[in-house]
Design a protein around this motif. Structure first.
Motif, PDB file in Angstrom:
ATOM      1  N   ARG A 144       8.077   5.735   6.469  1.00  0.00           N
ATOM      2  CA  ARG A 144       7.364   4.505   6.786  1.00  0.00           C
ATOM      3  C   ARG A 144       8.366   3.432   7.208  1.00  0.00           C
ATOM      4  NH1 ARG A 144       3.983   2.836   1.803  1.00  0.00           N
ATOM      5  NH2 ARG A 144       3.600   0.937   3.038  1.00  0.00           N
ATOM      6  N   ASP A 145       7.881   2.511   8.026  1.00  0.00           N
ATOM      7  CA  ASP A 145       8.659   1.353   8.439  1.00  0.00           C
ATOM      8  C   ASP A 145       7.805   0.134   8.110  1.00  0.00           C
ATOM      9  OD1 ASP A 145       9.901  -0.751   9.779  1.00  0.00           O
ATOM     10  OD2 ASP A 145      10.534   0.512  11.436  1.00  0.00           O
ATOM     11  N   GLY A 205       8.828   3.591   0.100  1.00  0.00           N
ATOM     12  CA  GLY A 205       9.282   4.787   0.788  1.00  0.00           C
ATOM     13  C   GLY A 205      10.191   5.671  -0.030  1.00  0.00           C
ATOM     14  N   GLU A 206      10.462   5.303  -1.277  1.00  0.00           N
ATOM     15  CA  GLU A 206      11.403   6.076  -2.090  1.00  0.00           C
ATOM     16  C   GLU A 206      10.769   7.311  -2.715  1.00  0.00           C
ATOM     17  OE1 GLU A 206      14.340   2.366  -3.418  1.00  0.00           O
ATOM     18  OE2 GLU A 206      13.126   3.422  -4.904  1.00  0.00           O
ATOM     19  N   ILE A 207       9.474   7.294  -2.882  1.00  0.00           N
ATOM     20  CA  ILE A 207       8.783   8.422  -3.499  1.00  0.00           C
ATOM     21  C   ILE A 207       7.909   9.085  -2.447  1.00  0.00           C
ATOM     22  CG2 ILE A 207       7.147   9.152  -5.259  1.00  0.00           C
ATOM     23  CD1 ILE A 207       7.994   6.713  -6.889  1.00  0.00           C
ATOM     24  N   THR A 208       8.046  10.393  -2.323  1.00  0.00           N
ATOM     25  CA  THR A 208       7.222  11.161  -1.385  1.00  0.00           C
ATOM     26  C   THR A 208       6.717  12.424  -2.056  1.00  0.00           C
ATOM     27  OG1 THR A 208       9.151  12.318  -0.468  1.00  0.00           O
ATOM     28  CG2 THR A 208       8.445  10.315   0.659  1.00  0.00           C
ATOM     29  N   TYR A 220       0.816  -1.203   0.000  1.00  0.00           N
ATOM     30  CA  TYR A 220       0.000   0.000   0.000  1.00  0.00           C
ATOM     31  C   TYR A 220       0.856   1.263   0.000  1.00  0.00           C
ATOM     32  CZ  TYR A 220      -4.079  -2.847   1.040  1.00  0.00           C
ATOM     33  OH  TYR A 220      -5.091  -3.766   0.967  1.00  0.00           O
ATOM     34  N   ALA A 221       0.496   2.195  -0.856  1.00  0.00           N
ATOM     35  CA  ALA A 221       0.969   3.559  -0.688  1.00  0.00           C
ATOM     36  C   ALA A 221       0.176   4.178   0.454  1.00  0.00           C
ATOM     37  CB  ALA A 221       0.760   4.348  -1.972  1.00  0.00           C
ATOM     38  N   MET A 222       0.797   5.121   1.147  1.00  0.00           N
ATOM     39  CA  MET A 222       0.156   5.723   2.316  1.00  0.00           C
ATOM     40  C   MET A 222       0.135   7.241   2.195  1.00  0.00           C
ATOM     41  SD  MET A 222      -0.641   3.089   4.107  1.00  0.00           S
ATOM     42  CE  MET A 222      -1.114   3.894   5.649  1.00  0.00           C
ATOM     43  N   TYR A 275       1.412   3.971  -7.017  1.00  0.00           N
ATOM     44  CA  TYR A 275       2.070   5.252  -6.829  1.00  0.00           C
ATOM     45  C   TYR A 275       1.422   5.917  -5.622  1.00  0.00           C
ATOM     46  CZ  TYR A 275      -2.241   6.518  -9.168  1.00  0.00           C
ATOM     47  OH  TYR A 275      -3.562   6.626  -9.502  1.00  0.00           O
ATOM     48  N   PRO A 276       2.068   6.885  -4.988  1.00  0.00           N
ATOM     49  CA  PRO A 276       1.476   7.548  -3.826  1.00  0.00           C
ATOM     50  C   PRO A 276       0.538   8.676  -4.256  1.00  0.00           C
ATOM     51  CG  PRO A 276       3.738   8.259  -4.109  1.00  0.00           C
ATOM     52  CD  PRO A 276       3.487   7.255  -5.175  1.00  0.00           C
ATOM     53  N   PRO A 277      -0.764   8.480  -4.167  1.00  0.00           N
ATOM     54  CA  PRO A 277      -1.697   9.484  -4.660  1.00  0.00           C
ATOM     55  C   PRO A 277      -1.676  10.776  -3.856  1.00  0.00           C
ATOM     56  CG  PRO A 277      -2.760   7.337  -4.414  1.00  0.00           C
ATOM     57  CD  PRO A 277      -1.462   7.285  -3.699  1.00  0.00           C
ATOM     58  N   VAL A 278      -2.097  11.836  -4.490  1.00  0.00           N
ATOM     59  CA  VAL A 278      -2.281  13.117  -3.805  1.00  0.00           C
ATOM     60  C   VAL A 278      -3.747  13.508  -3.761  1.00  0.00           C
ATOM     61  CG1 VAL A 278       0.035  13.870  -4.446  1.00  0.00           C
ATOM     62  CG2 VAL A 278      -1.924  14.491  -5.885  1.00  0.00           C
ATOM     63  N   ILE A 279      -4.599  12.669  -4.353  1.00  0.00           N
ATOM     64  CA  ILE A 279      -6.026  12.954  -4.436  1.00  0.00           C
ATOM     65  C   ILE A 279      -6.785  12.054  -3.471  1.00  0.00           C
ATOM     66  CG2 ILE A 279      -8.032  12.976  -5.962  1.00  0.00           C
ATOM     67  CD1 ILE A 279      -6.102  13.451  -8.273  1.00  0.00           C
TER      68      ILE A 279
END
Length: 124
Positions: A72-73, A55-58, A32-34, A103-107
């Motif tokens: 994240r851990d 955890g590589e993309i923020t 899961y992306a968080m 991918y880590p969503p922003v929406i």
């Protein structure tokens, strides 16, 4: 379905720091992306930050970039939000969310599961 429980909120003076935690249980956390969102009284829920599965993309909202750090851990099934240089306008209920997207969503609507939220209050 991921079950999410936030903690770490509280009352802090402007300029102070807090670290929020979100513990996940259910399916494999690393799938899961968080994300973190917040909602102030009378306002819509807004994006704060998100992090990819490894955890590589923020990503960060402009309003918090340079002050907040998401991490994240996966071994502890936990995502964190370190909040520094807090301002009164950061006052809100903070929610963590899980997304099955690669991918880590922003929406907001791209997140599948939500926690109950933790209150952050910053006094001036």
């Amino acid at each position: 379905q991921e079950q999410l429980v936030e903690s770490g909120g509280g009352l802090v003076q402007a300029g102070g720091s807090l670290r929020l935690s979100c513990a996940a249980s259910g399916r494999t956390f690393s799938n899961y992306a968080m994300g973190w969102f917040r909602q102030a009284p009378g306002k819509a829920r807004e994006f704060v930050s998100s992090i990819g599965r490894s955890g590589e993309i923020t990503y960060y909202a402009n309003s918090v970039r340079g002050r907040f750090t998401i991490s994240r851990d996966n071994g502890k099934n936990t995502v964190y939000l370190q909040m520094n240089s807090l301002k009164p306008e950061d006052t809100a209920v903070y929610y963590c969310a899980a997304s099955g997207r690669p991918y880590p969503p922003v929406i907001l609507y791209e997140y599948d599961d939500w926690g109950q939220g933790t209150q952050v209050t910053v006094s001036s």
